[in-house]
Design a protein around this motif. Structure first.
Motif, short mmCIF file in Angstrom:
data_model
loop_
_atom_site.label_atom_id
_atom_site.label_comp_id
_atom_site.label_asym_id
_atom_site.label_seq_id
_atom_site.Cartn_x
_atom_site.Cartn_y
_atom_site.Cartn_z
N ILE A 166 -3.03 -3.80 7.42
CA ILE A 166 -3.84 -2.95 6.53
C ILE A 166 -5.29 -3.43 6.46
N ILE A 167 -5.51 -4.72 6.24
CA ILE A 167 -6.89 -5.20 6.06
C ILE A 167 -7.67 -5.22 7.37
N GLY A 168 -7.00 -5.00 8.48
CA GLY A 168 -7.66 -4.89 9.77
C GLY A 168 -8.14 -3.48 10.07
N GLN A 169 -7.90 -2.55 9.15
CA GLN A 169 -8.28 -1.15 9.35
C GLN A 169 -9.52 -0.80 8.54
N GLU A 170 -10.34 0.09 9.08
CA GLU A 170 -11.51 0.57 8.35
C GLU A 170 -11.06 1.60 7.32
N ALA A 171 -11.62 1.49 6.12
CA ALA A 171 -11.30 2.43 5.04
C ALA A 171 -12.07 3.73 5.26
N ILE A 172 -11.46 4.86 4.90
CA ILE A 172 -12.18 6.12 4.97
C ILE A 172 -12.84 6.46 3.64
N VAL A 173 -12.44 5.72 2.60
CA VAL A 173 -13.05 5.93 1.29
C VAL A 173 -13.21 4.58 0.61
N ASN A 174 -14.38 4.37 0.03
CA ASN A 174 -14.61 3.17 -0.77
C ASN A 174 -14.32 3.54 -2.22
N ILE A 175 -13.55 2.72 -2.89
CA ILE A 175 -13.14 3.00 -4.27
C ILE A 175 -13.56 1.84 -5.15
N GLY A 176 -14.21 2.17 -6.24
CA GLY A 176 -14.59 1.16 -7.23
C GLY A 176 -14.14 1.61 -8.60
N ASN A 180 0.81 -1.22 0.00
CA ASN A 180 0.00 0.00 0.00
C ASN A 180 0.84 1.28 0.00
N ARG A 181 2.10 1.17 -0.37
CA ARG A 181 3.02 2.31 -0.35
C ARG A 181 2.98 3.02 1.00
N HIS A 182 2.82 2.21 2.03
CA HIS A 182 2.64 2.70 3.40
C HIS A 182 3.96 2.59 4.16
N LEU A 183 4.24 3.59 4.97
CA LEU A 183 5.41 3.56 5.84
C LEU A 183 4.96 2.98 7.18
N PHE A 184 5.33 1.73 7.43
CA PHE A 184 4.92 1.04 8.65
C PHE A 184 5.84 1.43 9.80
N SER A 185 5.37 1.23 11.01
CA SER A 185 6.12 1.57 12.21
C SER A 185 7.49 0.88 12.20
N GLY A 186 8.51 1.66 12.51
CA GLY A 186 9.86 1.13 12.55
C GLY A 186 10.60 1.15 11.22
N GLN A 187 9.93 1.57 10.16
CA GLN A 187 10.58 1.62 8.85
C GLN A 187 11.02 3.04 8.53
N THR A 188 12.09 3.15 7.74
CA THR A 188 12.55 4.46 7.28
C THR A 188 12.16 4.70 5.82
N ASN A 189 11.72 3.65 5.13
CA ASN A 189 11.18 3.78 3.77
C ASN A 189 10.13 2.68 3.60
N SER A 226 2.48 -9.75 7.55
CA SER A 226 2.08 -8.95 8.71
C SER A 226 1.62 -7.56 8.29
N SER A 227 2.25 -7.00 7.27
CA SER A 227 1.84 -5.67 6.78
C SER A 227 0.45 -5.73 6.16
N ARG A 229 9.92 0.21 1.36
CA ARG A 229 10.29 -1.11 0.82
C ARG A 229 10.36 -2.15 1.93
N GLN A 230 10.04 -3.39 1.54
CA GLN A 230 10.07 -4.51 2.50
C GLN A 230 10.54 -5.77 1.79
N SER A 231 11.12 -6.66 2.58
CA SER A 231 11.40 -8.00 2.06
C SER A 231 10.10 -8.79 2.13
N HIS A 232 10.03 -9.88 1.39
CA HIS A 232 8.79 -10.63 1.34
C HIS A 232 8.41 -11.27 2.68
N SER A 233 9.37 -11.40 3.59
CA SER A 233 9.05 -11.95 4.91
C SER A 233 8.18 -10.98 5.74
N GLN A 234 8.10 -9.71 5.34
CA GLN A 234 7.31 -8.71 6.06
C GLN A 234 5.91 -8.51 5.47
N TRP A 235 5.66 -9.01 4.26
CA TRP A 235 4.42 -8.69 3.55
C TRP A 235 3.17 -9.18 4.28
#
Length: 168
Positions: A129-139, A105-114, A124-125, A116-122
């Motif tokens: 994300i999917i545990g959060q409520e969206a503020i906009v529905n997009i179709g 999601n091009r999101h900067l997660f806690s503890g990251q400085t950029n 949990s990330s 990018r992530q290795s696939h071992s982090q995908w």
């Protein structure tokens, strides 16, 4: 009679411009894995498998796309060239320095400085994300005209929460 025509036109207008692609009720967010890969990348098949497993475990909530980018993305022999011009700006924004790497999601997660992530982090990330409520529905809906090679895309947004961005 004029009032009846105006009323009928008003109802038709409201129905014509109603939400068709998205719900007006709050929904949970979806996750997008953008993976940077290459035709000559030895570790990329493992990352592809990771993304596929995450997608399969979270149907319609997680999707992944792959960009052939960087030194390992050049074609093998006379094979096809899957590189694109648009992957470089995305890779640059994420500070991608090799393959396989990706962003969720091009999101900067806690503890990251950029982003990018290795696939071992995908995983949990994505779960975060999917545990959060969206503020906009997009179709979105796309129509391809094969006779003209034109693609028409209709995008519909419905805000269910307060957005904080200055521009969209």
């Amino acid at each position: 009679m004029k009032k009846l025509i105006f009323f009928t036109f008003s109802i038709y207008s409201l129905l014509s411009f109603s939400q068709e692609l998205v719900s007006t009720s709050p929904t949970m967010r979806n996750a997008l894995i953008e993976e940077f890969t290459g035709a000559r990348c030895g570790n990329c098949p493992g990352a592809h498998s990771t993304a596929t497993i995450i997608e399969n475990e979270n149907p319609r909530k997680v999707i992944s796309i792959r960009y052939h980018h960087g030194g390992l993305a050049s074609p093998v022999g006379n094979g096809p060239d899957f590189r694109t011009n648009f992957s470089s700006p995305i890779a640059s924004e994420a500070n991608v320095i090799g393959q396989p790497l990706g962003v969720v999601n091009r999101h900067l997660f806690s503890g990251q400085t950029n982003t990018r992530q290795s696939h071992s982090q995908w995983e949990s990330s994505c779960l975060e994300i999917i545990g959060q409520e969206a503020i906009v529905n997009i179709g979105a809906m796309a129509i391809i005209d094969s006779s003209t090679n034109e693609l028409e895309i209709m995008v519909e947004l419905y805000y269910t929460g307060t957005q904080t961005a200055n521009t969209n």
